[in-house]
Design an enzyme around this catalytic site. Structure first.
Site, PDB file in Angstrom:
ATOM      1  N   HIS A  42       3.496  11.481   6.043  1.00 17.26           N
ATOM      2  CA  HIS A  42       2.729  10.558   7.232  1.00 17.26           C
ATOM      3  C   HIS A  42       4.039  10.065   8.656  1.00 17.26           C
ATOM      4  O   HIS A  42       4.635   9.377   8.323  1.00 17.26           O
ATOM      5  CB  HIS A  42       1.775   9.788   7.416  1.00 17.26           C
ATOM      6  CG  HIS A  42       0.513  10.409   6.784  1.00 17.26           C
ATOM      7  ND1 HIS A  42      -0.285   9.658   5.927  1.00 17.26           N
ATOM      8  CD2 HIS A  42       0.255  11.865   6.796  1.00 17.26           C
ATOM      9  CE1 HIS A  42      -1.201  10.808   4.994  1.00 17.26           C
ATOM     10  NE2 HIS A  42      -0.652  11.444   6.022  1.00 17.26           N
TER      11      HIS A  42
ATOM     12  N   GLU B  99      -2.830  13.198   0.214  1.00 18.12           N
ATOM     13  CA  GLU B  99      -4.480  12.689   0.997  1.00 18.12           C
ATOM     14  C   GLU B  99      -4.645  14.618   0.926  1.00 18.12           C
ATOM     15  O   GLU B  99      -5.755  14.321   1.179  1.00 18.12           O
ATOM     16  CB  GLU B  99      -4.184  12.329   2.565  1.00 18.12           C
ATOM     17  CG  GLU B  99      -3.699  10.793   1.789  1.00 18.12           C
ATOM     18  CD  GLU B  99      -4.041   9.843   2.971  1.00 18.12           C
ATOM     19  OE1 GLU B  99      -3.935  10.032   3.829  1.00 18.12           O
ATOM     20  OE2 GLU B  99      -4.549   9.017   1.790  1.00 18.12           O
TER      21      GLU B  99
ATOM     22  N   HIS C 268       1.030  -1.418  -0.161  1.00 17.76           N
ATOM     23  CA  HIS C 268       0.192  -0.447  -0.242  1.00 17.76           C
ATOM     24  C   HIS C 268       0.743   1.584  -0.386  1.00 17.76           C
ATOM     25  O   HIS C 268       0.342   2.138  -0.588  1.00 17.76           O
ATOM     26  CB  HIS C 268      -0.725  -0.153   0.860  1.00 17.76           C
ATOM     27  CG  HIS C 268      -1.524  -1.402   1.454  1.00 17.76           C
ATOM     28  ND1 HIS C 268      -3.254  -1.072   0.825  1.00 17.76           N
ATOM     29  CD2 HIS C 268      -1.475  -2.082   2.404  1.00 17.76           C
ATOM     30  CE1 HIS C 268      -3.225  -2.756   1.275  1.00 17.76           C
ATOM     31  NE2 HIS C 268      -2.571  -3.102   1.859  1.00 17.76           N
TER      32      HIS C 268
ATOM     33  N   HIS D 195       2.607   9.274   1.189  1.00 12.03           N
ATOM     34  CA  HIS D 195       1.078   8.274  -0.481  1.00 12.03           C
ATOM     35  C   HIS D 195       1.870   9.920  -1.573  1.00 12.03           C
ATOM     36  O   HIS D 195       1.904  10.345  -1.379  1.00 12.03           O
ATOM     37  CB  HIS D 195       0.037   9.288   0.109  1.00 12.03           C
ATOM     38  CG  HIS D 195      -0.823   8.339   1.630  1.00 12.03           C
ATOM     39  ND1 HIS D 195      -1.195   7.613   1.854  1.00 12.03           N
ATOM     40  CD2 HIS D 195      -0.422   8.868   3.016  1.00 12.03           C
ATOM     41  CE1 HIS D 195      -1.837   7.064   2.994  1.00 12.03           C
ATOM     42  NE2 HIS D 195      -0.643   8.140   3.577  1.00 12.03           N
TER      43      HIS D 195
ATOM     44  N   THR E  89      -6.189   7.455   7.621  1.00 12.00           N
ATOM     45  CA  THR E  89      -6.440   7.288   6.258  1.00 12.00           C
ATOM     46  C   THR E  89      -7.003   6.101   5.685  1.00 12.00           C
ATOM     47  O   THR E  89      -7.070   5.872   4.400  1.00 12.00           O
ATOM     48  CB  THR E  89      -6.128   8.424   5.175  1.00 12.00           C
ATOM     49  OG1 THR E  89      -4.649   7.597   5.267  1.00 12.00           O
ATOM     50  CG2 THR E  89      -5.834   9.821   6.089  1.00 12.00           C
ATOM     51  N   THR E  90      -6.713   4.561   6.015  1.00  9.51           N
ATOM     52  CA  THR E  90      -6.828   3.729   5.368  1.00  9.51           C
ATOM     53  C   THR E  90      -7.954   2.835   6.219  1.00  9.51           C
ATOM     54  O   THR E  90      -7.608   2.877   7.752  1.00  9.51           O
ATOM     55  CB  THR E  90      -5.650   2.499   5.229  1.00  9.51           C
ATOM     56  OG1 THR E  90      -4.954   3.173   6.512  1.00  9.51           O
ATOM     57  CG2 THR E  90      -5.170   3.528   4.867  1.00  9.51           C
TER      58      THR E  90
ATOM     59  N   HIS F 237       5.431   6.536   6.686  1.00  8.25           N
ATOM     60  CA  HIS F 237       5.086   6.611   5.171  1.00  8.25           C
ATOM     61  C   HIS F 237       4.511   7.313   4.650  1.00  8.25           C
ATOM     62  O   HIS F 237       4.296   8.270   5.063  1.00  8.25           O
ATOM     63  CB  HIS F 237       4.176   5.259   5.449  1.00  8.25           C
ATOM     64  CG  HIS F 237       2.867   5.661   5.744  1.00  8.25           C
ATOM     65  ND1 HIS F 237       2.838   5.842   6.949  1.00  8.25           N
ATOM     66  CD2 HIS F 237       1.735   6.474   5.288  1.00  8.25           C
ATOM     67  CE1 HIS F 237       0.864   6.229   7.431  1.00  8.25           C
ATOM     68  NE2 HIS F 237       0.808   6.341   6.259  1.00  8.25           N
TER      69      HIS F 237
END
Ligand code: BO1
Ligand code: ZN
Length: 234
Positions: free
Chosen positions: A93, A80, A40, A68, A175-176, A66
């Protein structure tokens, strides 16, 4: 109370009580840092010596960072959070748990005051950001989902923007999934600059569990509802 949100600058509320975060142990460290493609995102496990010791209610210990990112190869894709409707190229993040109240991330993850995430937005730039060179180079070693490698050193502070005083603060969620609504979000106003080449490598190197290029791993903007975003600056 879901995340991410669009931050509308004209609607944020300046709050002089928002003091700069005091980050302990984010500077240069030589160690073996595990870096993984979890299908992911790319995630780096962080040592528990990295802590936010001031600026949030309690003390928060880092667990992982991590990113995005997008993948269309153009601007306005990847982050995001958006600011005034503008989507940035990527978002970093740094995930923390409330170690003043709980003994581990797992203990904290379901608690209402359990988590805090620091979020940084990325813009493109003609020049290489040398503080991301090792990280970007190692992506090739973790092309496939489930693969991991190690970074021999890490200087998180150098990977962040110089201005850490200007930020937005609101309460939201992961957010997941499980999208738990227990995250104190700090979104920094000053973006991090990466070269377009570096952004392109981030967007094109990793694969997901279906061996498809891992990209556009960001969640849609969620309604603000009754929430008011605070700002540390005016
Ligand atoms: S994020 O920062 O809101 N994008 C975010 C979203 C999901 C997680 C973390 C941050 N998930 C959790 C997993 C846990 C795991 C933990 C730390 O991350 O639910 O199983 O231990 O890596
Ligand atoms: Zn995230």
């Amino acid at each position: 109370m879901q995340s991410p949100i669009n931050i509308q600058r004209s609607k944020v509320r300046f709050n002089s009580d928002l003091e700069p975060l005091q980050l302990e142990g984010y500077g240069y460290r030589r160690d073996a840092f595990k870096m993984m493609n979890n299908g992911h995102s790319v995630i780096i496990h962080l040592p528990s010596s990295m802590k936010i010791i001031k600026g949030l209610p309690g003390k928060f210990t880092a667990i992982q960072l991590h990113l995005h990112w997008g993948g269309t190869g153009k601007e306005n894709s990847g982050s995001e959070h958006t600011i005034d409707g503008l989507r940035y190229l990527a978002e970093l993040h740094i995930v923390h748990y409330n170690s003043a109240a709980y003994s581990s991330f797992d203990q904290a993850k379901n608690k209402p005051d359990g988590l805090a995430v620091l979020a940084f937005l990325f813009v493109g730039n003609p020049f290489e950001n040398a503080y991301y060179s090792d990280f970007i180079a190692k992506l090739a070693k973790i092309k496939y989902a489930g693969y991991s490698t190690t970074l021999d050193s890490l200087d998180i502070l150098a990977m962040l923007p110089e201005n850490l005083s200007d930020f937005y603060r609101y309460h939201g969620s992961l957010t997941t999934p499980p999208c738990t609504e227990n995250v104190i979000w700090t979104v920094f106003d000053t973006p991090i600059k990466l070269s377009y080449t570096q952004i392109e490598l981030l967007e094109s190197t990793l694969m997901d569990w279906n061996n498809k290029t891992l990209r556009n791993d960001y969640r849609q903007i969620q309604p603000l509802n009754q929430r008011v975003v605070k700002a540390s600056f005016s």
